[in-house]
Scaffold this active site. Structure first.
Site: not given
Ligand code: CIR
Length: 287
Positions: A184, A281
């Site tokens: 991201h 997140c």
């Molecule tokens: C994913 O791959 O979507 C999750 N394992 C990790 C998401 C992390 N999200 C974030 O940093 N905003």
């Protein structure tokens, strides 16, 4: 009933321009799924996730948010969605306006269903839904108080950027930033304050920094940290939360905090990092 974005621009033009201060009334968080070990991962971790430790780290994160001021609402986990604790990706909240994601990973789509009613319960009324073919993860959206940066990544596409641009027209400038590596935009850049961004001193971070400079002149100062994961910080009021265990980056962030009278607090999130989770997140912060 949620509004769809194609009719939203007119409505939002009545809103006052948005301002960012770093305080939040609420933080939405979500329990870890019982299937968290099946979460999406760019690379399988060398050492498998220690689920008990992940739970402790998640609990410590929630406790810290509570301590810093926002009222924390904990939504139940969902065993069908191993990544559901990464609630940041399900929506964005900018001022009084929320936009519900269509997440870029199909495995995660559906996590967002509980978010709209939860936001409504907290008093938000300006809630919009992205419209296909847009996809967006909240981890790609960085609101600095002056700009809304939209990372164009594997998860967030140009259609999402166009819809956000139409929605926030006249309120905040929406700027597309290509994300060439990693998950991201906020994997390599977050905001310390309205004028200062914390960026990873890596190829991906430097590319993002150059794009911001090229598009906006010298609108921002940058503090570069050597560890990508340490470039993802959470600023709440006069506190900066940073990852524990990255001393070179922490030293740079500590100096920045000292210069600005900000308290630095570290959190060890080693087990959530294994699922590509950073600090932002884990919560949806609501001003
Ligand atoms: C994913 O791959 O979507 C999750 N394992 C990790 C998401 C992390 N999200 C974030 O940093 N905003």
């Amino acid at each position: 009933m949620m509004r769809f974005l194609f009719c939203a621009a007119f409505l939002i033009s009545f809103m006052q321009c948005l301002s960012a201060d770093n305080s939040y009334r609420f933080a939405l968080v979500r329990e870890l799924s019982n299937s968290f070990e099946n979460s999406l991962k760019i690379n399988p971790p060398k050492v498998p996730i220690d689920i008990a430790a992940a739970r402790q780290q998640h609990a410590a994160y929630i406790e810290l948010l509570q301590h810093l001021g926002p009222t924390v609402i904990v939504l139940p986990g969902d065993d069908h969605h191993p990544d559901c604790n990464f609630i940041e990706d399900t929506a964005i909240v900018v001022g009084d306006v929320a936009v519900i994601s269509i997440m870029g990973a199909v495995e995660r789509q559906g996590e967002e269903v509980v978010i709209e009613p939860a936001l409504r319960q907290l008093g938000l009324t300006e809630i919009y839904a992205l419209k296909k073919p847009a996809t967006m993860d909240g981890g790609d959206i960085l609101y600095t108080g002056r700009h809304l940066f939209v990372g164009i990544s594997k998860r967030t596409n140009l259609a999402a950027y166009e819809q956000l641009k139409a929605l926030f027209k006249g309120c905040v400038e929406v700027v597309a930033i290509p994300v060439t590596e990693g998950l991201h935009l906020k994997s390599v850049i977050t905001a310390f304050d309205e004028k200062t961004l914390i960026v990873a001193d890596t190829n991906a971070g430097q590319t993002v920094q150059k794009t911001i400079d090229a598009k906006l002149g010298s609108a921002y100062r940058f503090a570069a940290v050597p560890d990508s994961i340490a470039s993802n910080v959470v600023r709440i009021s006069e506190t900066l939360i940073v990852q524990e265990g990255f001393p070179a980056s922490e030293q740079i962030l500590q100096k920045l905090c000292d210069e600005n009278n900000i308290q630095l607090v570290t959190l060890n999130m080693s087990e959530l990092i294994k699922a590509d989770g950073a600090l932002t997140c884990g919560s949806l912060l609501i001003p």
